[in-house]
Design an enzyme around this catalytic site. Structure first.
Site, PDB file in Angstrom:
ATOM      1  N   TYR A  33       1.199  -1.018  -0.175  1.00 53.81           N
ATOM      2  CA  TYR A  33       0.255  -0.165   0.018  1.00 53.81           C
ATOM      3  C   TYR A  33       0.641   1.537   0.111  1.00 53.81           C
ATOM      4  O   TYR A  33       2.442   0.986   0.299  1.00 53.81           O
ATOM      5  CB  TYR A  33      -0.721   0.050   1.819  1.00 53.81           C
ATOM      6  CG  TYR A  33      -0.250   0.293   2.486  1.00 53.81           C
ATOM      7  CD1 TYR A  33      -0.042  -0.516   3.429  1.00 53.81           C
ATOM      8  CD2 TYR A  33      -0.678   1.771   3.146  1.00 53.81           C
ATOM      9  CE1 TYR A  33       0.389  -0.252   4.249  1.00 53.81           C
ATOM     10  CE2 TYR A  33      -0.462   1.785   4.255  1.00 53.81           C
ATOM     11  CZ  TYR A  33       1.249   0.819   5.113  1.00 53.81           C
ATOM     12  OH  TYR A  33       1.331   1.378   6.256  1.00 53.81           O
ATOM     13  N   LYS A 148       6.537  -1.565   1.492  1.00 50.59           N
ATOM     14  CA  LYS A 148       5.202  -1.761   2.222  1.00 50.59           C
ATOM     15  C   LYS A 148       4.269  -2.505   2.576  1.00 50.59           C
ATOM     16  O   LYS A 148       3.710  -1.947   1.299  1.00 50.59           O
ATOM     17  CB  LYS A 148       5.353  -0.305   2.047  1.00 50.59           C
ATOM     18  CG  LYS A 148       4.429   0.670   3.441  1.00 50.59           C
ATOM     19  CD  LYS A 148       4.272   2.270   2.537  1.00 50.59           C
ATOM     20  CE  LYS A 148       2.729   2.954   3.042  1.00 50.59           C
ATOM     21  NZ  LYS A 148       3.177   3.034   4.653  1.00 50.59           N
ATOM     22  N   GLU A 181      11.646   2.476  14.488  1.00 47.01           N
ATOM     23  CA  GLU A 181      10.818   3.530  13.740  1.00 47.01           C
ATOM     24  C   GLU A 181       9.519   3.566  15.158  1.00 47.01           C
ATOM     25  O   GLU A 181       9.604   2.579  16.246  1.00 47.01           O
ATOM     26  CB  GLU A 181      10.727   3.326  13.301  1.00 47.01           C
ATOM     27  CG  GLU A 181      10.149   2.175  12.390  1.00 47.01           C
ATOM     28  CD  GLU A 181       9.760   1.596  10.501  1.00 47.01           C
ATOM     29  OE1 GLU A 181       9.335   2.430   9.908  1.00 47.01           O
ATOM     30  OE2 GLU A 181       9.840   0.615  10.385  1.00 47.01           O
ATOM     31  N   LEU A 206      11.046   0.653   7.741  1.00 44.85           N
ATOM     32  CA  LEU A 206      10.513   1.463   6.516  1.00 44.85           C
ATOM     33  C   LEU A 206      11.533   2.699   6.258  1.00 44.85           C
ATOM     34  O   LEU A 206      11.376   3.690   6.836  1.00 44.85           O
ATOM     35  CB  LEU A 206       8.996   1.757   6.434  1.00 44.85           C
ATOM     36  CG  LEU A 206       7.784   2.445   5.284  1.00 44.85           C
ATOM     37  CD1 LEU A 206       7.800   1.056   3.808  1.00 44.85           C
ATOM     38  CD2 LEU A 206       7.134   3.150   5.697  1.00 44.85           C
TER      39      LEU A 206
HETATM   40  N1  PMP Z   1       7.164   3.810   9.710  1.00 41.62           N
HETATM   41  C1  PMP Z   1       5.990   2.678   9.159  1.00 41.62           C
HETATM   42  C2  PMP Z   1       5.793   1.284   9.770  1.00 41.62           C
HETATM   43  C3  PMP Z   1       5.042   3.356   8.546  1.00 41.62           C
HETATM   44  O1  PMP Z   1       4.275   2.969   8.786  1.00 41.62           O
HETATM   45  C4  PMP Z   1       5.121   4.696   7.805  1.00 41.62           C
HETATM   46  C5  PMP Z   1       3.955   5.273   7.321  1.00 41.62           C
HETATM   47  N2  PMP Z   1       3.454   4.867   6.677  1.00 41.62           N
HETATM   48  C6  PMP Z   1       6.079   5.466   8.245  1.00 41.62           C
HETATM   49  C7  PMP Z   1       7.711   4.926   8.756  1.00 41.62           C
HETATM   50  C8  PMP Z   1       6.335   7.102   7.700  1.00 41.62           C
HETATM   51  O2  PMP Z   1       6.284   6.708   6.206  1.00 41.62           O
HETATM   52  P1  PMP Z   1       5.809   7.414   5.375  1.00 41.62           P
HETATM   53  O3  PMP Z   1       6.605   9.261   5.512  1.00 41.62           O
HETATM   54  O4  PMP Z   1       6.577   7.191   4.369  1.00 41.62           O
HETATM   55  O5  PMP Z   1       4.886   7.979   5.526  1.00 41.62           O
END
Ligand code: PMP
Length: 286
Positions: A33, A148, A181, A206
């Site tokens: 996603y 993701k 994270e 991620l």
């Molecule tokens: N880490 C995880 C586990 C996430 O689910 C997300 C958001 N989808 C992020 C980091 C932040 O990623 P982004 O800045 O691309 O939204």
């Protein structure tokens, strides 16, 4: 206003938008996603999220069902049909529907789902002005958090633990006690020595698109960044702790497990980065 979702080529009323019970997203979490924030009907960090989507699909060998350009048209049309000015658009792509078997099916078209919703930017702004609470939680996810995927159960469990303690986010830590994270965000600190730090992407995290955008801004602002792991202990002793994501931009965390971070108020670096990030994201949204 009635919401509309895009499902496999058609726009349907949200309440009637369904995928098959044998969709592999449902049976195996076999899908990916992306999430974009929307400002004034336009998508923020458009290219970055599109590129990561391509990478996630490639890593899982899900054949992209349409061109990136066509996907862009669908994202924008879903935003338009839902009359979203400021909000979020979600895209899920699964390997598709097939009789249940762990191995990949042959000749099956991936499922493509797009939904959009409005959000109240003021609410997020209020949270950011005051700062939010965080808890720590063990990271029990699989070894490919760089993809993701829609397999978000460990993230959901961590977020639920945070909610049950009245906190906004769960900060995940690995078996060494180092922060990986957030449950749906990337985590940053300004450490005791005033150095900005975030975990490097060699780690099992991620690769946040907001993280990458902030890294660019940090350079432009002349702030030194150390891409190096930090421990839960270091986070608790930090001058600032904040998280970044497409849906929350830069969010200061002012307490962790009930312990005050810094002086218990959003710090100057998080506050500055939030304001320049939002300004730039609005300006560059397409
Ligand atoms: N880490 C995880 C586990 C996430 O689910 C997300 C958001 N989808 C992020 C980091 C932040 O990623 P982004 O800045 O691309 O939204």
């Amino acid at each position: 206003m009635s919401r509309v979702a895009y499902v496999n080529g058609t726009y349907r009323p949200h309440s009637q938008a369904v995928v098959h019970i044998e969709d592999r997203g449902f049976q195996f979490a076999d899908g990916v996603y992306e999430v974009w924030s929307v400002f004034d009907g336009k998508l923020a960090d458009y290219a970055g999220h599109m590129e990561r989507l391509g990478r996630s699909l490639t890593e899982l060998r899900i054949e992209i069902p349409m061109t990136a350009q066509a996907l862009g048209v669908v994202l924008r049309e879903t935003i338009r049909r839902n009359k979203v000015r400021d909000g979020i658009v979600y895209l899920q792509i699964t390997r598709g529907t097939a009789p249940r078997d762990h191995a990949f099916p042959k000749g099956v078209a991936p499922s493509v789902i797009v939904t959009a919703k409005s959000i109240d930017l003021h609410k997020g702004e209020k949270n950011a002005e005051k700062g939010v609470a965080g808890i720590t939680h063990p990271d029990i996810r699989w070894g490919r958090c760089d993809i993701k995927t829609v397999g978000l159960l460990p993230n959901a469990l961590a977020k639920q633990a945070a909610r049950e303690k009245g906190a906004y986010e769960a900060i995940l830590f690995d078996e060494m006690g180092m922060v990986t994270e957030g449950s749906s965000t990337n985590a940053w600190i300004v450490d005791e020595n005033g150095k900005l730090r975030t975990r490097d992407t060699q780690a099992n995290i991620l690769r946040g698109i907001t993280r990458a955008a902030i890294m660019k801004l940090v350079k432009e602002e002349g702030i030194e960044l150390d891409e190096r792991p930090f421990s839960v202990e270091e986070a608790k002793k930090a001058k600032e702790l904040f998280v970044t994501a497409a849906s929350s931009f830069v969010m200061p965390i002012v307490s962790l497990d009930g312990e005050k971070i810094g002086d218990g108020k959003p710090g100057p670096i998080a506050t500055r980065l939030r304001s320049v990030y939002v300004e730039q994201a609005i300006r560059d949204a397409i």
